[in-house]
Design a protein around this motif. Structure first.
Motif, PDB file in Angstrom:
ATOM      1  N   MET A 167       0.797  -1.093  -0.021  1.00 34.49           N
ATOM      2  CA  MET A 167      -0.070   0.025   0.050  1.00 34.49           C
ATOM      3  C   MET A 167       0.707   1.171  -0.030  1.00 34.49           C
ATOM      4  N   ALA A 168       1.853   1.286   0.847  1.00 36.29           N
ATOM      5  CA  ALA A 168       2.810   2.520   0.775  1.00 36.29           C
ATOM      6  C   ALA A 168       3.402   2.552  -0.424  1.00 36.29           C
ATOM      7  N   GLN A 217       1.177   4.029  -2.887  1.00 34.86           N
ATOM      8  CA  GLN A 217       1.049   5.370  -2.763  1.00 34.86           C
ATOM      9  C   GLN A 217       1.971   6.340  -3.346  1.00 34.86           C
ATOM     10  N   TYR A 218       3.326   6.050  -3.142  1.00 33.07           N
ATOM     11  CA  TYR A 218       4.400   6.688  -3.266  1.00 33.07           C
ATOM     12  C   TYR A 218       5.366   6.554  -4.687  1.00 33.07           C
TER      13      TYR A 218
END
Length: 65
Positions: free
Chosen positions: A19-20, A23-24
């Protein structure tokens, strides 16, 4: 044999890092499924999750030795 707590931790770590990374900036790789119908957006990061799991596996293997 790993304890169930260790397996749960590993799975949650893969999900969190996936997920991180999406997002990035790591998301939208070939193999990730994206369905955008205007008001409905569905995203499944298969390839991103696989890459994160392989990297974590390599890191854990390296430190376990």
């Amino acid at each position: 044999m790993r304890s169930p707590g260790t397996v749960v931790f590993y799975v949650l770590l893969v999900i969190l890092l996936t997920m991180a990374s999406v997002q990035y900036g790591l998301g939208r790789l070939p193999g990730d499924i994206v369905v955008d119908l205007g008001s409905f957006y569905f995203y499944v990061p298969f390839t991103t999750g696989l890459i994160v799991a392989l990297l974590l596996g390599a890191v854990f293997w390296f430190f376990r030795r």
